[in-house]
Design an enzyme around this catalytic site. Structure first.
Site, PDB file in Angstrom:
ATOM      1  N   ASN A   7       0.869  -1.180   0.000  1.00 29.72           N
ATOM      2  CA  ASN A   7       0.000   0.000   0.000  1.00 29.72           C
ATOM      3  C   ASN A   7       0.904   1.227   0.000  1.00 29.72           C
ATOM      4  OD1 ASN A   7      -1.801   2.035   0.388  1.00 29.72           O
ATOM      5  ND2 ASN A   7      -2.509   1.367   2.407  1.00 29.72           N
ATOM      6  N   LYS A   9       0.101   4.220  -0.297  1.00 27.38           N
ATOM      7  CA  LYS A   9      -0.569   5.409   0.270  1.00 27.38           C
ATOM      8  C   LYS A   9      -0.311   6.611  -0.649  1.00 27.38           C
ATOM      9  CE  LYS A   9      -0.308   3.207   4.735  1.00 27.38           C
ATOM     10  NZ  LYS A   9      -0.211   3.283   6.173  1.00 27.38           N
ATOM     11  N   HIS A  93      -9.723   1.251   4.729  1.00 28.16           N
ATOM     12  CA  HIS A  93      -8.432   1.410   5.413  1.00 28.16           C
ATOM     13  C   HIS A  93      -8.605   2.359   6.597  1.00 28.16           C
ATOM     14  CE1 HIS A  93      -4.289   2.531   6.228  1.00 28.16           C
ATOM     15  NE2 HIS A  93      -3.960   1.403   5.644  1.00 28.16           N
ATOM     16  N   GLU A  95      -6.949   4.732   7.630  1.00 27.99           N
ATOM     17  CA  GLU A  95      -6.758   6.163   7.314  1.00 27.99           C
ATOM     18  C   GLU A  95      -8.005   6.734   6.641  1.00 27.99           C
ATOM     19  OE1 GLU A  95      -3.003   5.520   5.362  1.00 27.99           O
ATOM     20  OE2 GLU A  95      -2.186   4.970   7.316  1.00 27.99           O
ATOM     21  N   GLU A 161      -5.520  -4.693  10.586  1.00 24.85           N
ATOM     22  CA  GLU A 161      -4.486  -3.692  10.809  1.00 24.85           C
ATOM     23  C   GLU A 161      -4.796  -2.940  12.099  1.00 24.85           C
ATOM     24  OE1 GLU A 161      -2.446  -2.473   6.875  1.00 24.85           O
ATOM     25  OE2 GLU A 161      -4.267  -1.320   7.039  1.00 24.85           O
ATOM     26  N   GLY A 167       2.391   2.478  10.807  1.00 25.74           N
ATOM     27  CA  GLY A 167       3.342   3.571  10.641  1.00 25.74           C
ATOM     28  C   GLY A 167       4.042   3.976  11.925  1.00 25.74           C
ATOM     29  N   SER A 206       3.359  -1.923  10.491  1.00 20.40           N
ATOM     30  CA  SER A 206       4.812  -1.949  10.738  1.00 20.40           C
ATOM     31  C   SER A 206       5.466  -3.274  10.350  1.00 20.40           C
ATOM     32  CB  SER A 206       5.108  -1.590  12.203  1.00 20.40           C
ATOM     33  OG  SER A 206       4.693  -0.261  12.478  1.00 20.40           O
TER      34      SER A 206
HETATM   35  P1  13P Z   1       2.895   0.509   7.740  1.00 28.67           P
HETATM   36  O1  13P Z   1       3.418  -0.779   7.172  1.00 28.67           O
HETATM   37  O2  13P Z   1       3.644   1.726   7.262  1.00 28.67           O
HETATM   38  O3  13P Z   1       2.759   0.445   9.230  1.00 28.67           O
HETATM   39  O4  13P Z   1       1.396   0.711   7.160  1.00 28.67           O
HETATM   40  C1  13P Z   1       0.499  -0.332   7.272  1.00 28.67           C
HETATM   41  C2  13P Z   1      -0.686  -0.022   6.467  1.00 28.67           C
HETATM   42  O5  13P Z   1      -1.466   0.853   6.803  1.00 28.67           O
HETATM   43  C3  13P Z   1      -0.892  -0.773   5.225  1.00 28.67           C
HETATM   44  O6  13P Z   1      -2.169  -0.552   4.718  1.00 28.67           O
END
Ligand code: 13P
Length: 247
Positions: A7, A9, A93, A95, A161, A167, A206
């Site tokens: 992803n 982003k 997601h 976010e 997640e 992150g 992560s």
């Molecule tokens: P990270 O791997 O940067 O923690 O992000 C995870 C994520 O949100 C994947 O959709």
């Protein structure tokens, strides 16, 4: 079956995406039983699909709207995502839920719209740190999974997640992942009976080449949804190889 999806982003420009695809393709050989996907930002969907054509790597959008067309400024439809060469779409997601206020009721419509366009949805669920600390993790996941009761069964990838692990560099502990993945597996059986067993459950939050092999050993973990570590083709290649080795 294992499935690992990058992803990206809101990262990478056109030239960077081209370099990534070239570097990744140079080292990648597909293996049956393990799917690899990349979810670039919407502006790059068509060109990343072209770069990856014939490589066995599938392209996913990071979000999509449920209406087919019309006056919905800033949104893209599932048909447009399909038209850009995508195999699937990430939905719900954290976010999208926490920064942009995405609601579960929209997710029911989005899942159905994705299926109508023959896209594979990757539905994301996960609790916040406050919810975990208050002991509500399984209740939150139960409520988020309820959308699947309303949609009925269909092709699906599920991604667990934990919001506090995204992150942050703070990966969930093995015992936490094990408890939740077993719970999600049981919920899928309850909601969709036999069809629930077909749904791979990814872990996300992560994930790195240093911790992924251990995560893949946890029962009912069928791969990963990867943010930060997926922006480096060498790291993402290692993650793909670890998933292939875990089949
Ligand atoms: P990270 O791997 O940067 O923690 O992000 C995870 C994520 O949100 C994947 O959709």
């Amino acid at each position: 079956m294992k499935i690992v999806i990058a992803n990206w982003k809101m990262n990478l420009l056109s030239a960077e995406a081209a370099n990534f695809c070239q570097a990744f393709k140079a080292g990648y050989s597909p293996k049956p039983g393990c799917e690899i996907g990349i979810a670039p930002p919407a502006t790059l969907l068509r060109e990343v699909s072209a770069h990856l054509a014939g490589s066995g790597v599938q392209v996913y959008a990071q979000n999509g709207y449920f209406e087919q067309k019309g006056a919905f400024t800033g949104e893209i439809s599932m048909g447009q995502i399909k038209d850009a060469g995508c195999h699937g779409v990430i939905l719900g997601h954290s976010e999208r839920r926490h920064i942009f206020g995405e609601m579960d009721e929209n997710l029911v419509k989005k899942l159905k719209a994705a299926w109508e366009c023959e896209l594979m949805p990757v539905l994301c669920i996960g609790e916040t740190l406050t919810q975990r600390d208050a002991g509500f993790t399984l209740d939150v996941l139960h409520a988020q999974l309820d959308v699947l009761k309303l949609t009925g069964p269909g092709p699906l990838v599920l991604a667990y997640e934990p919001v506090w692990a995204i992150g942050t560099g703070r990966v969930a502990e093995t015992a936490q992942i094990e408890e939740v993945h077993a719970f999600i597996h049981d919920e899928l059986l309850r909601l969709w009976s036999g069809r629930g067993m077909e749904v791979p459950i990814q872990y996300g939050g992560s994930v790195t080449p240093e911790n992924f092999a251990g995560i893949l050993k946890v029962p009912f973990v069928a791969g990963g949804l990867v943010g930060g570590a997926s922006l480096d083709p060498a790291k993402f290649l290692k993650l793909a190889e670890q998933a292939q080795a875990a089949i």
